[in-house]
Design a protein around this motif. Structure first.
Motif, PDB file in Angstrom:
ATOM      1  N   LEU A 131       0.723  -1.172   0.003  1.00  0.00           N
ATOM      2  CA  LEU A 131       0.066   0.013  -0.130  1.00  0.00           C
ATOM      3  C   LEU A 131       0.710   1.308  -0.106  1.00  0.00           C
ATOM      4  CD1 LEU A 131      -2.836   0.969   0.007  1.00  0.00           C
ATOM      5  CD2 LEU A 131      -2.936   0.873   2.386  1.00  0.00           C
ATOM      6  N   ALA A 132       1.900   1.122   0.630  1.00  0.00           N
ATOM      7  CA  ALA A 132       2.787   2.147   0.701  1.00  0.00           C
ATOM      8  C   ALA A 132       3.489   2.774  -0.577  1.00  0.00           C
ATOM      9  CB  ALA A 132       4.070   1.992   1.686  1.00  0.00           C
ATOM     10  N   GLY A 133       3.752   1.511  -1.222  1.00  0.00           N
ATOM     11  CA  GLY A 133       4.209   1.909  -2.745  1.00  0.00           C
ATOM     12  C   GLY A 133       3.378   2.300  -3.533  1.00  0.00           C
ATOM     13  N   ALA A 134       2.184   1.787  -3.675  1.00  0.00           N
ATOM     14  CA  ALA A 134       1.143   2.414  -4.385  1.00  0.00           C
ATOM     15  C   ALA A 134       0.764   3.987  -4.089  1.00  0.00           C
ATOM     16  CB  ALA A 134      -0.085   1.635  -4.207  1.00  0.00           C
ATOM     17  N   VAL A 136       2.946   6.046  -2.737  1.00  0.00           N
ATOM     18  CA  VAL A 136       4.286   6.848  -3.196  1.00  0.00           C
ATOM     19  C   VAL A 136       4.396   6.887  -4.656  1.00  0.00           C
ATOM     20  CG1 VAL A 136       6.820   6.903  -3.699  1.00  0.00           C
ATOM     21  CG2 VAL A 136       5.572   6.057  -1.180  1.00  0.00           C
ATOM     22  N   ALA A 137       3.516   5.966  -5.493  1.00  0.00           N
ATOM     23  CA  ALA A 137       3.807   6.240  -6.914  1.00  0.00           C
ATOM     24  C   ALA A 137       2.622   7.119  -7.447  1.00  0.00           C
ATOM     25  CB  ALA A 137       3.371   4.892  -7.530  1.00  0.00           C
ATOM     26  N   ASN A 138       1.706   7.466  -6.617  1.00  0.00           N
ATOM     27  CA  ASN A 138       0.356   8.119  -6.992  1.00  0.00           C
ATOM     28  C   ASN A 138       0.528   9.473  -6.206  1.00  0.00           C
ATOM     29  OD1 ASN A 138      -2.065   8.996  -7.992  1.00  0.00           O
ATOM     30  ND2 ASN A 138      -3.108   7.599  -6.704  1.00  0.00           N
ATOM     31  N   ARG A 139       1.434  10.341  -6.430  1.00  0.00           N
ATOM     32  CA  ARG A 139       1.265  11.665  -5.873  1.00  0.00           C
ATOM     33  C   ARG A 139      -0.037  12.504  -6.243  1.00  0.00           C
ATOM     34  NH1 ARG A 139       4.888  10.509  -2.083  1.00  0.00           N
ATOM     35  NH2 ARG A 139       7.214  10.422  -2.850  1.00  0.00           N
ATOM     36  N   HIS A 140      -0.521  12.962  -4.986  1.00  0.00           N
ATOM     37  CA  HIS A 140      -1.890  13.874  -5.264  1.00  0.00           C
ATOM     38  C   HIS A 140      -1.723  15.330  -5.537  1.00  0.00           C
ATOM     39  CE1 HIS A 140      -5.922  15.033  -4.590  1.00  0.00           C
ATOM     40  NE2 HIS A 140      -6.343  13.904  -4.690  1.00  0.00           N
ATOM     41  N   PRO A 141      -2.197  15.791  -6.839  1.00  0.00           N
ATOM     42  CA  PRO A 141      -1.795  17.281  -6.912  1.00  0.00           C
ATOM     43  C   PRO A 141      -2.469  18.178  -6.063  1.00  0.00           C
ATOM     44  CG  PRO A 141      -3.908  16.256  -8.372  1.00  0.00           C
ATOM     45  CD  PRO A 141      -3.037  15.223  -7.583  1.00  0.00           C
ATOM     46  N   GLN A 142      -3.313  17.809  -5.363  1.00  0.00           N
ATOM     47  CA  GLN A 142      -4.156  18.834  -4.324  1.00  0.00           C
ATOM     48  C   GLN A 142      -2.951  18.730  -2.853  1.00  0.00           C
ATOM     49  OE1 GLN A 142      -8.264  17.619  -4.915  1.00  0.00           O
ATOM     50  NE2 GLN A 142      -8.409  20.208  -5.167  1.00  0.00           N
ATOM     51  N   ARG A 143      -1.895  19.188  -3.089  1.00  0.00           N
ATOM     52  CA  ARG A 143      -1.184  19.021  -1.686  1.00  0.00           C
ATOM     53  C   ARG A 143      -1.272  20.004  -0.749  1.00  0.00           C
ATOM     54  NH1 ARG A 143       5.366  17.813  -1.919  1.00  0.00           N
ATOM     55  NH2 ARG A 143       5.692  18.536   0.158  1.00  0.00           N
ATOM     56  N   ILE A 206       2.166  10.292   3.075  1.00  0.00           N
ATOM     57  CA  ILE A 206       3.003   9.568   2.140  1.00  0.00           C
ATOM     58  C   ILE A 206       2.669   9.831   0.745  1.00  0.00           C
ATOM     59  CG2 ILE A 206       3.397   7.247   1.415  1.00  0.00           C
ATOM     60  CD1 ILE A 206       3.353   6.269   4.310  1.00  0.00           C
ATOM     61  N   GLN A 207       1.379   9.896   0.237  1.00  0.00           N
ATOM     62  CA  GLN A 207       0.903  10.454  -0.946  1.00  0.00           C
ATOM     63  C   GLN A 207       1.582  11.384  -1.392  1.00  0.00           C
ATOM     64  OE1 GLN A 207      -3.566  10.306  -1.315  1.00  0.00           O
ATOM     65  NE2 GLN A 207      -3.122   8.851  -3.067  1.00  0.00           N
ATOM     66  N   ASP A 208       1.639  12.403  -0.613  1.00  0.00           N
ATOM     67  CA  ASP A 208       2.247  13.934  -1.015  1.00  0.00           C
ATOM     68  C   ASP A 208       3.680  14.055  -0.781  1.00  0.00           C
ATOM     69  OD1 ASP A 208      -0.498  14.382  -1.350  1.00  0.00           O
ATOM     70  OD2 ASP A 208      -0.723  15.540   0.451  1.00  0.00           O
ATOM     71  N   GLY A 209       4.391  12.957  -0.196  1.00  0.00           N
ATOM     72  CA  GLY A 209       5.809  13.253  -0.100  1.00  0.00           C
ATOM     73  C   GLY A 209       6.126  14.141   1.184  1.00  0.00           C
ATOM     74  N   LEU A 210       5.235  14.107   2.114  1.00  0.00           N
ATOM     75  CA  LEU A 210       5.637  14.990   3.171  1.00  0.00           C
ATOM     76  C   LEU A 210       6.269  13.995   4.179  1.00  0.00           C
ATOM     77  CD1 LEU A 210       2.097  16.583   3.552  1.00  0.00           C
ATOM     78  CD2 LEU A 210       4.256  17.875   2.632  1.00  0.00           C
TER      79      LEU A 210
END
Length: 216
Positions: A131-134, A136-143, A206-210
């Motif tokens: 799940l973490a890998g998914a 990380v691979a799918n950054r969200h534009p509304q950060r 994690i999605q947002d790379g924070l």
């Protein structure tokens, strides 16, 4: 003291496997109820297990959404870990937004289920590798834009068991820690991505790379 668990799954072999995994766990994990129906998760007040392990395909009534089942357990104050064959990131984030403590696919194996159970009992988030890998691979534009201090508080909070530990490390009060976290949640809500629980907030970060998975 042993962690107590209720397991809800419609496959007897899965139930037997989970019992065996927990029997060898350290710290001890004791299954106090198990069954193929969500009914086994409901006990008398005060007798609830620490954690509920929930398969999403256990409702006898096909018209009942898994969302309703999860929401009912969470609203009752139960610590829920979803353990399912579904590997959809949308389903995972929906469950996290509803307030579950963790989301694992059955392909993750025993080590991750045991670790997630211990984390949930200790009020810590746990994100398995798949799940973490998914995410990380799918950054969200509304950060949302977080300050350096907010990012620091957020990362430490994911690494610690309590706000008090974060406060001690940063030499601030627990109230200040809470204020930072409330502000972060508000920023996420303002971009249409609410994160009411620690697990949901971890998924967003994690999605947002924070935060980086390796930091955890």
């Amino acid at each position: 003291m042993a962690i107590t668990v209720t397991v809800v799954d419609d496959h007897p072999a899965i139930l037997a496997g989970i019992r065996a995994w927990y029997a060898e766990a350290d710290p001890p994990i004791r299954v106090v109820a198990a069954g193929t129906s969500i009914k086994c998760a409901w006990t008398s007040p005060g007798d609830e297990a620490d954690v509920v392990i929930l398969d999403l395909n256990v409702e006898e009534n096909p018209t009942v959404s898994y969302r309703a089942t999860v929401r009912r357990l969470v609203d009752a104050g139960r610590k829920v870990i979803v353990y399912t064959m579904q590997d959809s990131e949308d389903v995972a984030l929906t469950c996290l937004d509803l307030g579950v403590c963790g989301f694992l696919t059955k392909a993750e194996g025993n080590d991750h289920l045991v670790a997630a159970t211990v984390a949930a009992a200790r009020n810590q988030p746990y994100l398995p590798p798949a799940l973490a890998g998914a995410m990380v691979a799918n950054r969200h534009p509304q950060r949302p834009a977080l300050s350096d201090r907010e990012s620091e508080v957020l990362t430490l909070w994911f690494q610690c068991e309590s706000k008090q530990l974060v406060a001690d490390l940063l030499d601030i009060t627990t109230r200040t820690v809470g204020t930072h976290l409330d502000r972060i949640r508000l920023k996420y809500a303002n971009v249409g991505r609410p994160a009411a629980t620690k697990a949901a907030l971890l998924a967003r970060a994690i999605q947002d790379g924070l935060v980086d998975v390796d930091d955890l």
